[in-house]
Design a protein around this motif. Structure first.
Motif, PDB file in Angstrom:
ATOM      1  N   GLU A  34      -7.268   3.995 -20.709  1.00  0.00           N
ATOM      2  CA  GLU A  34      -5.867   3.609 -20.559  1.00  0.00           C
ATOM      3  C   GLU A  34      -5.187   4.440 -19.478  1.00  0.00           C
ATOM      4  O   GLU A  34      -4.409   3.913 -18.673  1.00  0.00           O
ATOM      5  N   LEU A  35      -5.493   5.729 -19.441  1.00  0.00           N
ATOM      6  CA  LEU A  35      -4.925   6.596 -18.402  1.00  0.00           C
ATOM      7  C   LEU A  35      -5.395   6.157 -17.017  1.00  0.00           C
ATOM      8  O   LEU A  35      -4.592   6.033 -16.090  1.00  0.00           O
ATOM      9  N   LEU A  36      -6.685   5.888 -16.884  1.00  0.00           N
ATOM     10  CA  LEU A  36      -7.218   5.477 -15.584  1.00  0.00           C
ATOM     11  C   LEU A  36      -6.656   4.130 -15.138  1.00  0.00           C
ATOM     12  O   LEU A  36      -6.329   3.939 -13.964  1.00  0.00           O
ATOM     13  N   TYR A  37      -6.506   3.179 -16.072  1.00  0.00           N
ATOM     14  CA  TYR A  37      -5.909   1.892 -15.723  1.00  0.00           C
ATOM     15  C   TYR A  37      -4.443   2.073 -15.319  1.00  0.00           C
ATOM     16  O   TYR A  37      -3.973   1.441 -14.377  1.00  0.00           O
ATOM     17  N   LEU A  38      -3.732   2.939 -16.001  1.00  0.00           N
ATOM     18  CA  LEU A  38      -2.327   3.191 -15.671  1.00  0.00           C
ATOM     19  C   LEU A  38      -2.199   3.818 -14.283  1.00  0.00           C
ATOM     20  O   LEU A  38      -1.354   3.407 -13.483  1.00  0.00           O
ATOM     21  N   VAL A  39      -3.041   4.796 -13.988  1.00  0.00           N
ATOM     22  CA  VAL A  39      -3.007   5.444 -12.679  1.00  0.00           C
ATOM     23  C   VAL A  39      -3.322   4.429 -11.583  1.00  0.00           C
ATOM     24  O   VAL A  39      -2.641   4.363 -10.558  1.00  0.00           O
ATOM     25  N   SER A  40      -4.348   3.609 -11.799  1.00  0.00           N
ATOM     26  CA  SER A  40      -4.726   2.643 -10.766  1.00  0.00           C
ATOM     27  C   SER A  40      -3.655   1.573 -10.590  1.00  0.00           C
ATOM     28  O   SER A  40      -3.435   1.093  -9.477  1.00  0.00           O
ATOM     29  N   LYS A  41      -2.969   1.222 -11.657  1.00  0.00           N
ATOM     30  CA  LYS A  41      -1.907   0.215 -11.574  1.00  0.00           C
ATOM     31  C   LYS A  41      -0.718   0.744 -10.769  1.00  0.00           C
ATOM     32  O   LYS A  41      -0.090   0.001 -10.010  1.00  0.00           O
ATOM     33  N   ASN A  42      -0.421   2.006 -10.902  1.00  0.00           N
ATOM     34  CA  ASN A  42       0.744   2.588 -10.250  1.00  0.00           C
ATOM     35  C   ASN A  42       0.441   3.229  -8.907  1.00  0.00           C
ATOM     36  O   ASN A  42       1.327   3.768  -8.266  1.00  0.00           O
ATOM     37  N   TYR A  43      -0.798   3.150  -8.466  1.00  0.00           N
ATOM     38  CA  TYR A  43      -1.185   3.771  -7.206  1.00  0.00           C
ATOM     39  C   TYR A  43      -0.716   2.913  -6.046  1.00  0.00           C
ATOM     40  O   TYR A  43      -0.986   1.719  -5.980  1.00  0.00           O
ATOM     41  N   ASP A  44      -0.003   3.527  -5.124  1.00  0.00           N
ATOM     42  CA  ASP A  44       0.395   2.855  -3.889  1.00  0.00           C
ATOM     43  C   ASP A  44      -0.389   3.469  -2.752  1.00  0.00           C
ATOM     44  O   ASP A  44      -0.431   4.693  -2.607  1.00  0.00           O
ATOM     45  N   LYS A  45      -0.963   2.630  -1.951  1.00  0.00           N
ATOM     46  CA  LYS A  45      -1.685   3.135  -0.791  1.00  0.00           C
ATOM     47  C   LYS A  45      -0.677   3.762   0.159  1.00  0.00           C
ATOM     48  O   LYS A  45       0.440   3.273   0.311  1.00  0.00           O
ATOM     49  N   PRO A  46      -1.074   4.856   0.797  1.00  0.00           N
ATOM     50  CA  PRO A  46      -0.143   5.499   1.741  1.00  0.00           C
ATOM     51  C   PRO A  46       0.252   4.536   2.848  1.00  0.00           C
ATOM     52  O   PRO A  46      -0.582   3.819   3.392  1.00  0.00           O
ATOM     53  N   LYS A  47       1.525   4.510   3.119  1.00  0.00           N
ATOM     54  CA  LYS A  47       2.018   3.637   4.172  1.00  0.00           C
ATOM     55  C   LYS A  47       1.892   4.344   5.507  1.00  0.00           C
ATOM     56  O   LYS A  47       2.030   5.561   5.596  1.00  0.00           O
ATOM     57  N   GLU A  48       1.616   3.555   6.536  1.00  0.00           N
ATOM     58  CA  GLU A  48       1.505   4.136   7.863  1.00  0.00           C
ATOM     59  C   GLU A  48       2.887   4.582   8.334  1.00  0.00           C
ATOM     60  O   GLU A  48       3.871   3.863   8.170  1.00  0.00           O
ATOM     61  N   LYS A  49       2.923   5.757   8.894  1.00  0.00           N
ATOM     62  CA  LYS A  49       4.181   6.265   9.430  1.00  0.00           C
ATOM     63  C   LYS A  49       4.402   5.662  10.799  1.00  0.00           C
ATOM     64  O   LYS A  49       3.523   5.683  11.646  1.00  0.00           O
ATOM     65  N   LYS A  50       5.570   5.138  10.976  1.00  0.00           N
ATOM     66  CA  LYS A  50       5.922   4.612  12.280  1.00  0.00           C
ATOM     67  C   LYS A  50       6.601   5.716  13.081  1.00  0.00           C
ATOM     68  O   LYS A  50       7.545   6.339  12.615  1.00  0.00           O
ATOM     69  N   ILE A  51       6.094   5.925  14.249  1.00  0.00           N
ATOM     70  CA  ILE A  51       6.651   6.966  15.103  1.00  0.00           C
ATOM     71  C   ILE A  51       7.658   6.297  16.046  1.00  0.00           C
ATOM     72  O   ILE A  51       7.332   5.370  16.771  1.00  0.00           O
ATOM     73  N   SER A  52       8.871   6.758  15.955  1.00  0.00           N
ATOM     74  CA  SER A  52       9.893   6.203  16.846  1.00  0.00           C
ATOM     75  C   SER A  52      10.282   7.268  17.860  1.00  0.00           C
ATOM     76  O   SER A  52      10.489   8.428  17.521  1.00  0.00           O
ATOM     77  N   TYR A  53      10.318   6.851  19.072  1.00  0.00           N
ATOM     78  CA  TYR A  53      10.676   7.763  20.139  1.00  0.00           C
ATOM     79  C   TYR A  53      12.144   7.549  20.515  1.00  0.00           C
ATOM     80  O   TYR A  53      12.591   6.410  20.572  1.00  0.00           O
ATOM     81  N   PRO A  54      12.864   8.634  20.774  1.00  0.00           N
ATOM     82  CA  PRO A  54      14.290   8.477  21.110  1.00  0.00           C
ATOM     83  C   PRO A  54      14.530   7.787  22.418  1.00  0.00           C
ATOM     84  O   PRO A  54      13.833   7.626  23.265  1.00  0.00           O
TER      85      PRO A  54
END
Length: 54
Positions: A34-54
């Motif tokens: 149950e713990l492992l299913y809960l962790v996998s359900k709530n896991y978000d893959k890291p989002k790519e950081k967008k680099i913005s230049y001024p």
């Protein structure tokens, strides 16, 4: 906690854990699953950081 699609049965989890040197009963294996299913359900893959230049 209720998961619609459980891919690993409690009995299979006990066997897998035992093969890795961890002795648990079915009640403990159910909690672990149950713990492992809960962790996998709530896991978000890291989002790519967008680099913005001024």
């Amino acid at each position: 906690m209720n998961f619609i699609e459980k891919n690993i049965s409690v009995e299979k989890a006990v066997i897998i854990l035992f093969k890795n040197g961890i002795q648990v009963d079915e009640k403990e294996a159910k909690i672990i699953l149950e713990l492992l299913y809960l962790v996998s359900k709530n896991y978000d893959k890291p989002k790519e950081k967008k680099i913005s230049y001024p």
